[in-house]
Design a protein around this motif. Structure first.
Motif, PDB file in Angstrom:
ATOM      1  N   PHE A 122       1.562   5.265  17.450  1.00  0.00           N
ATOM      2  CA  PHE A 122       2.427   6.410  17.727  1.00  0.00           C
ATOM      3  C   PHE A 122       2.192   7.001  19.112  1.00  0.00           C
ATOM      4  N   TYR A 124       3.440   8.994  21.574  1.00  0.00           N
ATOM      5  CA  TYR A 124       4.548   9.965  21.628  1.00  0.00           C
ATOM      6  C   TYR A 124       5.184  10.052  23.013  1.00  0.00           C
ATOM      7  N   SER A 126       6.108   7.454  24.756  1.00  0.00           N
ATOM      8  CA  SER A 126       6.973   6.300  25.024  1.00  0.00           C
ATOM      9  C   SER A 126       8.375   6.477  24.439  1.00  0.00           C
ATOM     10  N   PRO A 127       9.408   6.365  25.298  1.00  0.00           N
ATOM     11  CA  PRO A 127      10.784   6.436  24.770  1.00  0.00           C
ATOM     12  C   PRO A 127      11.029   5.351  23.715  1.00  0.00           C
ATOM     13  N   ASN A 129       8.942   4.177  21.536  1.00  0.00           N
ATOM     14  CA  ASN A 129       8.401   4.614  20.252  1.00  0.00           C
ATOM     15  C   ASN A 129       9.428   5.491  19.527  1.00  0.00           C
ATOM     16  N   TRP A 130       9.975   6.461  20.235  1.00  0.00           N
ATOM     17  CA  TRP A 130      10.948   7.377  19.616  1.00  0.00           C
ATOM     18  C   TRP A 130      12.235   6.647  19.265  1.00  0.00           C
ATOM     19  N   VAL A 133      11.566   5.128  15.980  1.00  0.00           N
ATOM     20  CA  VAL A 133      11.536   6.142  14.915  1.00  0.00           C
ATOM     21  C   VAL A 133      12.963   6.549  14.526  1.00  0.00           C
ATOM     22  N   PHE A 134      13.766   6.883  15.530  1.00  0.00           N
ATOM     23  CA  PHE A 134      15.083   7.436  15.207  1.00  0.00           C
ATOM     24  C   PHE A 134      16.083   6.363  14.787  1.00  0.00           C
ATOM     25  N   ILE A 172      20.272  11.349  18.613  1.00  0.00           N
ATOM     26  CA  ILE A 172      18.923  11.366  19.204  1.00  0.00           C
ATOM     27  C   ILE A 172      18.464   9.929  19.500  1.00  0.00           C
ATOM     28  N   ALA A 173      18.742   9.007  18.557  1.00  0.00           N
ATOM     29  CA  ALA A 173      18.314   7.613  18.756  1.00  0.00           C
ATOM     30  C   ALA A 173      18.916   7.047  20.032  1.00  0.00           C
ATOM     31  N   THR A 176      17.282   8.448  23.072  1.00  0.00           N
ATOM     32  CA  THR A 176      15.996   7.843  23.445  1.00  0.00           C
ATOM     33  C   THR A 176      16.213   6.463  24.064  1.00  0.00           C
TER      34      THR A 176
ATOM     35  N   PRO B  71       4.644   1.439  23.554  1.00  0.00           N
ATOM     36  CA  PRO B  71       4.848   2.091  22.255  1.00  0.00           C
ATOM     37  C   PRO B  71       3.689   1.916  21.286  1.00  0.00           C
TER      38      PRO B  71
END
Lengths: 377, 254
Positions: A122, A124, A126-127, A129-130, A133-134, A172-173, A176, B71
């Motif tokens: 995780f 946080y 890193s784009p 990573n998000w 997630v999204f 949001i996804a 990112t 990531p």
């Protein structure tokens, strides 16, 4: 109660083509990846790092985003005339998202390691990573929403909440995803705080184009469509499509003019971009599609033209951003030469085949024409 | 704890590429995957073009963009300031290669630069991408040292297998001092004109700190905010051919 409308278009043929495409493309990709790994791609540390498979990924996940926008017109924003294509758009959003993920999985060095390494670490900052997630949250929400709609639950508060949540998740996804490129100040062709917005606009037009094209493919022709679908295609859908397309044309032209004007190191690539016939094909297709739409012709051909144009645009964005070498040297070319390999093109076929077969399966088995009672023909 | 950094004196660099060769031998690099490279380029136009060169290792930045974008936190910074890759966590997404402004990262699975493909001649066993007849450092996948496994990204480690064994409190790692010779990075050790200096940037008495302050050490591509821990000393600029390249817009890359 919903009405089952029999699809008269070439759905069966599309399914066969999709499955055949998938078998052929996966066969070639896997055999080449097994024998020579990613050396079967024409990417390289001293050349283009992210090649065609990443182009496919961005093209399809942003198409998924756009399809959710179209579905949300009815399900979130209350434009009820979009209901007859809403369920189909939700399903298409699922399959195009999977198509995009599939292409990316073929590009990554350790796709299975990714499944545990990203959530456990995780990062946080890193784009990417998000983005993971999204887009994952979005996929889960989409599937839940589809399950509700498939059970004919359109308007319960749970169903509405899922619709709103998946809309928010995808905004949001895709933001990112825009950040993955827009935050890269060392790659000036990509850099910019408005890149997520640029992605939002192009995603919307991509979704609209796919929604139109697939609706026509489902019914075969406008004549076969139920009246409400026919009216939607000729009326509001064409207008929304044309309006978003106009903004996208402006955005592309604006990026080009600023790109050509700026002389920061790395922006010279714009000279190369506009010297390519592909750029002009992209522009002509978009402008012609827009003119056809405002002149009231059937939106099917414009949809196809816009899809081709957008694919060129995605390629241009992602590849051109890497063509100027970071440093010059006697063995470093002025611009990097990159042509995708056969294996890379096959990842494109993998993605298109998944989307096509996935849509056809849904059309055959999931009653994608369903709409809330009184909203369909 | 030291904060390791390097100074490269461009007034002394002769462009002999001994640093690149030593690095290749030390770290078992494949052709085209030079952790340490000397970039040759031409500046000026006919009739007065000049051949110039620029030595370029990984900058081991204070604010490494490669680390921020990773990531999985496979790219990390050690307490002593070195940017490394944990090959056990790298997923091969290559975002770090996109985000590195200096172009000093390498993916394993690529078309070979020369034929025959050395990886095919010395086939790797297990997860390792190849099996060279000579082997430099001990394999340490968690710090990205040794033979690169398949599907991951690699980079210069400042010869972490050497410098991490230096006694605490060491200010300078140099070939000239027998006590520190074995702990000195291969490129620094082998540099014939001693254009490379390595030491603790946090120690004001280290050679690197003194050179940076007295000779106005500069860093590459400051606008990216990466803050390299590799400094260049350019002097009057009237020296030999070693120089920081200008961008295509004619603006110096410092």
């Amino acid at each position: 109660m919903t009405t089952q409308v029999e699809a008269k278009g070439p759905v069966g043929m599309a399914m066969m083509a999709g499955v055949a495409g998938l078998v052929i493309s996966l066969g070639i990709v896997f055999s080449n990846l097994m024998s020579s790994g990613h050396a079967s791609f024409n990417t390289g540390s001293n050349g283009v790092t992210w090649g065609l498979p990443v182009v496919n990924y961005v093209f399809f996940v942003l198409t998924s985003t756009g399809l959710t926008f179209v579905a949300s017109l009815a399900m979130v924003f209350g434009f009820k005339e979009f209901y007859p294509i809403a369920k189909r758009c939700v399903w298409l959003a699922v399959v195009t998202l999977i198509a995009g993920f599939a292409s990316l999985a073929l590009e990554i060095g350790h796709p299975f390691r990714m499944l545990w390494a990203i959530p456990l670490s995780f990062q946080y900052l890193s784009p990417l990573n998000w983005m993971g997630v999204f887009y994952l949250a979005y996929l889960v929400l989409l599937l839940l929403k589809f399950q509700k709609v498939n059970a004919n639950d359109w308007d319960s508060s749970g169903s509405r909440t899922l619709g709103i949540a998946s809309f928010v998740a995808v905004v949001i996804a895709h933001g990112t995803l825009g950040g993955v490129f827009g935050a890269m100040i060392m790659r000036p062709m990509w850099y910019g705080p408005l890149v997520p917005i640029y992605f939002l606009l192009t995603a919307a037009v991509s979704g609209a184009a796919f929604a139109v094209l697939i609706t026509y493919l489902t019914y075969g022709s406008a004549g076969n469509m139920p009246e409400k679908v026919r009216n939607l295609m000729a009326g509001s859908m064409s207008k929304v499509f044309a309006a978003v397309l106009a903004v996208v044309i402006l955005a592309v032209v604006s990026r080009t003019v600023i790109g050509l004007w700026t002389n920061a190191d790395g922006m010279q690539v714009w000279d190369h971009v506009v010297a390519s016939p592909w750029y002009w094909i992209e522009i002509v297709l978009m402008v012609a599609a827009f003119l056809m739409l405002v002149n009231g012709s059937s939106p099917m051909l414009p949809a196809l033209m816009v899809i081709v144009s957008l694919f060129i645009g995605r390629y241009e964005f992602i590849i051109s951003g890497q063509l100027v070498p970071l440093f010059k040297g006697s063995w470093v070319p002025g611009l990097i030469q990159y042509t995708p390999s056969l294996t890379e093109w096959m990842t494109t076929l993998v993605a298109f085949s998944i989307a096509l077969a996935g849509w056809a399966v849904g059309e055959k088995m999931l009653n994608l024409a369903a709409a809330p009672e009184g909203k369909n023909s | 704890m030291a904060k390791w950094g390097m100074v490269i004196d461009l007034e002394k660099c002769t462009g002999c590429q001994a640093c690149s060769t030593a690095c290749q031998m030390e770290n078992n690099r494949l052709p085209g995957e030079n952790y340490q490279d000397v970039l040759y380029y031409t500046e000026g136009k006919q009739p007065t073009p000049t051949l110039k060169w620029f030595p370029r290792p990984c900058m081991h930045c204070e604010e490494p963009s490669c680390l921020h974008v990773c990531p999985t936190k496979a790219t990390f910074k050690t307490a002593d300031g070195v940017v490394l890759i944990d090959w056990n966590k790298c997923i091969g997404c290559k975002f770090c290669m996109i985000a590195c402004p200096y172009g000093v990262r390498f993916y394993t699975d690529e078309k070979p630069l020369i034929e025959p493909n050395i990886k095919d001649v010395f086939k790797g066993s297990g997860d390792l991408s190849w099996n060279p007849p000579y082997k430099g450092p001990q394999q340490d996948n968690a710090h990205g040292v040794g033979i690169q496994p398949n599907g991951v990204v690699s980079k210069c480690t400042f010869c972490y297998h050497k410098i991490s064994k230096a006694p605490a409190g060491t200010a300078n790692l140099t070939n000239e001092d027998e006590a520190t010779r074995e702990f000195t990075p291969a490129c620094v050790r082998t540099c014939a004109p001693t254009a490379r200096y390595f030491g603790d940037l946090d120690n004001p008495n280290s050679e690197v700190s003194r050179m940076i302050s007295s000779k106005k050490g500069t860093r590459l591509l400051e606008h990216t905010g990466n803050k390299p821990q590799v400094y260049y000393v350019t002097g009057s600029g009237a020296g030999g051919g070693a120089a920081v390249p200008m961008g295509r817009n004619g603006i110096n890359k410092v």
